[in-house]
Each structure stands twice: as C-alpha cells, then as structure tokens.
Design a protein around this motif. Structure first.
Motif, PDB file in Angstrom:
ATOM      1  N   ALA A 182      35.148  42.296  41.186  1.00  0.00           N
ATOM      2  CA  ALA A 182      33.779  42.814  41.192  1.00  0.00           C
ATOM      3  C   ALA A 182      33.460  43.507  39.870  1.00  0.00           C
ATOM      4  O   ALA A 182      32.387  43.288  39.278  1.00  0.00           O
ATOM      5  N   VAL A 239      27.601  44.523  41.434  1.00  0.00           N
ATOM      6  CA  VAL A 239      28.549  43.690  42.168  1.00  0.00           C
ATOM      7  C   VAL A 239      29.452  44.608  42.977  1.00  0.00           C
ATOM      8  O   VAL A 239      29.866  45.662  42.498  1.00  0.00           O
ATOM      9  N   ALA A 293      32.798  44.709  46.025  1.00  0.00           N
ATOM     10  CA  ALA A 293      33.803  44.076  46.883  1.00  0.00           C
ATOM     11  C   ALA A 293      33.592  44.609  48.291  1.00  0.00           C
ATOM     12  O   ALA A 293      33.452  45.820  48.488  1.00  0.00           O
ATOM     13  N   ILE A 298      33.286  39.184  47.367  1.00  0.00           N
ATOM     14  CA  ILE A 298      32.718  39.819  46.186  1.00  0.00           C
ATOM     15  C   ILE A 298      31.266  39.368  46.147  1.00  0.00           C
ATOM     16  O   ILE A 298      30.979  38.168  46.214  1.00  0.00           O
TER      17      ILE A 298
END
Length: 252
Positions: free
Chosen positions: A126, A173, A175, A186
């Motif tokens: 990520a 981004v 996880a 992700i």
C-alpha cells in the motif's frame, strides 16, 4: 437500447444485457482516452477486477471490434483500483486477469502498467503504491477514467461496509483485511477515488439489484454502502447497469 436517467445527481444508463454493457463501457473508454490524449498527451485509467470488467477488456483487445486499433495505447497508463495480496500469476490477481484479457494483447509499453505488488506484505504494498501514485500524479491521482464494480453488499474497490478504511482522511491507498476467508486486499481509498475526472461503475446481475437500488436512492443510510460515497468533487459518475440489476430503479 438503454434507458438513461439521473438518480441522485448521477447519470445512470440501463443496458439490455451484459453484452451491451461491455460495449457501452468500451465506448466510454475510447471517448475518454481520445479526449485525454488530445488535452494532455496521456490517458490514465484505473482498472477494476471481476467478471464484468473482464468482458470489457476482452472487447477492447478484440481485433475484430472497433477499439483496439483506434486507441492510443502508447500514451495510455494503466493503474488498478485494488488488488488481492497474491502474486501476479495467482488466478485471484486483478492484474493477472487484466494482463490475460487485455494488457498482453495491445501495444501498451510495459513501463506504462502500474500494478499493485500483491506479492509484497500488504502494508508495504500500500505504501509503495501510494508513493507511485504521488510520483505520477502529484498530490492526488486524477484518473481520466476510473472503472469500478459494486458487490452485492455495496462495496466498491476493496472498501467494504463498516471498514475503517472508508473514512481514511489522508492516505490514498490502504491495506485492508479480507471480508471473509481469503487474502488481504490493497485498495485505493475514497480520497483517491474522489479525485477522478470520470468514474464509471459497471454493475451486472440480479444479485446486485437490491444494493444498486439503495446506493442510487439518495435515502438516509444509503451512504453506509461505500459505492454510494463515490462522488468526485470535480468529476462525473456514470453508472452502466444491465436490466437484470435494474428492476428496482425508478424509471427515468
């Protein structure tokens, strides 16, 4: 033929079946790609996994269809909305699916494919993907086209109802754990999704109908479903849905 309408400020097109849906999505890709290259010299698209997008990718790669040879592949940059924490050759990999259905069949420079490294530890993957997005776009990833699906639970990308990642304030981004047994994910966050110039949802099948109606209803509580919260501040949202998914939608 499809019906068109506006539900809660979003454009909704109802297509006869999944074949017509794939064709409409491919037309949208061609429109956005040519416009983006004319305006800025490049086209940035984020792909979704799943069976419905796979049909779109296959159509784009089909030499007999009016897309493959008309698209500016050398100026196209491909990204991904989410990925499972699996290697690229795993059958569950979104990148692996897109590679088999599209990427390996068109004249796309390998360096223009920006995949999420699902084989890495999810948190590290990520962070690495966020760094790549910021290096390419700057502050926020303004995709010229963002393809999204929607699950029967109203999730999109890998943002699931009730996930803390939905309200992530700053990361692009994240996880996230799998919603059931399976690998971690992700995913782009809402902050990243909201920066797109054009977001297109692809929704097919009767099992999606209740969630689709709720997402597009505008009713109180609908925003508990992550797909309902994708509304780019300076972009558009188009819902392409087949009739099987649309029986509960109000007539345009």
């Amino acid at each position: 033929m499809g019906a068109e309408g506006d539900t809660s400020g979003r454009e909704v097109r109802v297509l006869d079946d999944h074949v017509a849906l794939a064709r409409a999505a491919a037309d949208e890709w061609r429109l956005r790609a040519l416009a983006a290259v004319a305006a800025s010299g490049r086209f940035a698209v984020a792909l979704s996994g799943g069976a419905t997008p796979r049909a779109v990718y296959a159509l784009l790669a089909d030499p007999a269809a009016p897309y493959r040879d008309a698209l500016p592949w050398a100026r196209t940059h491909v990204f991904f909305g989410d990925e499972r924490a699996v290697p690229p050759d795993d059958p569950r990999s979104s990148y692996g699916m897109a590679r088999g259905a599209l990427l390996s069949s068109v004249a796309l420079p390998p360096e223009n494919v920006h995949r999420i490294r699902g084989e890495d530890e999810p948190g590290a993957a990520a962070r690495s993907y966020e760094d790549a997005l910021r290096a390419f776009f700057g502050v926020a990833p303004r995709f010229d086209l963002l393809l999204l699906g929607m699950g029967a639970d109203g999730h999109t990308a890998s943002l699931f109802p009730g996930s803390p990642a939905i309200d992530e304030p700053s990361r692009l981004v994240a996880a996230v754990p799998a919603p059931a047994a399976g690998p971690a994910r992700i995913t782009l966050t809402l902050r990243a999704l909201q920066a797109a110039a054009h977001a297109v949802f692809l929704v097919s099948g009767a099992q999606k109908a209740p969630a689709l109606a709720r997402v597009l209803s505008g009713e109180s509580g609908a925003e508990a479903l992550p797909a309902a919260r994708v509304r780019p501040a300076h972009g558009s949202v188009l819902w392409l849905v087949d009739r099987a998914a649309a029986p509960f939608l109000a007539a345009p």
